[in-house]
Design a protein around this motif. Structure first.
Motif, PDB file in Angstrom:
ATOM      1  N   GLU A  51       0.830  -1.203   0.000  1.00  0.00           N
ATOM      2  CA  GLU A  51       0.000   0.000   0.000  1.00  0.00           C
ATOM      3  C   GLU A  51       0.861   1.248   0.000  1.00  0.00           C
ATOM      4  O   GLU A  51       0.437   2.286  -0.463  1.00  0.00           O
ATOM      5  N   ARG A  92      -4.139   7.874  -6.221  1.00  0.00           N
ATOM      6  CA  ARG A  92      -3.833   7.592  -4.809  1.00  0.00           C
ATOM      7  C   ARG A  92      -3.000   8.719  -4.196  1.00  0.00           C
ATOM      8  O   ARG A  92      -3.218   9.108  -3.051  1.00  0.00           O
ATOM      9  N   SER A  95      -5.101  11.819  -3.438  1.00  0.00           N
ATOM     10  CA  SER A  95      -5.857  11.613  -2.210  1.00  0.00           C
ATOM     11  C   SER A  95      -4.980  11.849  -0.982  1.00  0.00           C
ATOM     12  O   SER A  95      -5.389  12.509  -0.025  1.00  0.00           O
TER      13      SER A  95
END
Length: 141
Positions: A51, A92, A95
């Motif tokens: 991640e 991503r 964000s």
């Protein structure tokens, strides 16, 4: 005499990123790109999570990404799908950029994903390839 610098890459994906930055910051310095992926198993064993989040200090976020097989979007780069990778990673990162004042991208391949951001938005993202190659240029040019 023209200066020559060798850059050791762990993946071929970073070669265009570094080459482009070298053109920008290093003048006519000759860059020799060497590929040595022998460090990748060690990087993956070090626990860099897919991640991406490694450290969080107040509003500073440092990111790295794994090139492990379970990192599906990472495989896009090796499949020649760089635009799709940039889109996914860019989403991503946007964000994360909304929730953090500064985001440090400690993985060279991630730096390419912010190239398409507007200038003001891009200011919040620090990339190790950019600062490293800029420093090289300042040192030797």
């Amino acid at each position: 005499m023209k200066r020559k610098t060798a850059v050791i890459h762990t993946t071929p994906v970073t070669i265009p990123v570094i080459s482009k930055l070298a053109e920008k910051y290093c003048g006519d310095m000759e860059i020799v790109n060497l590929l040595d992926d022998s460090m990748l198993p060690e990087i993956n064993r070090a626990g860099i999570i897919t991640e991406g989040v490694k450290y969080r200090l107040n509003t500073l976020l440092v990111l790295a990404q794994s090139m492990k097989a379970d990192c599906v979007f990472c495989a896009l780069l090796s499949q020649g799908k760089g635009e799709e990778y940039d889109r996914i990673v860019g989403e991503r990162l946007r964000s994360l950029g909304e929730r953090n004042e500064v985001v440090v991208l400690a993985q060279a391949s991630m730096a390419r994903a912010v190239e398409g951001f507007e200038r003001e938005e891009r200011k919040r993202f620090l990339t190790s390839p950019d600062s490293g190659v800029r420093a090289l240029g300042e040192l030797f040019v």
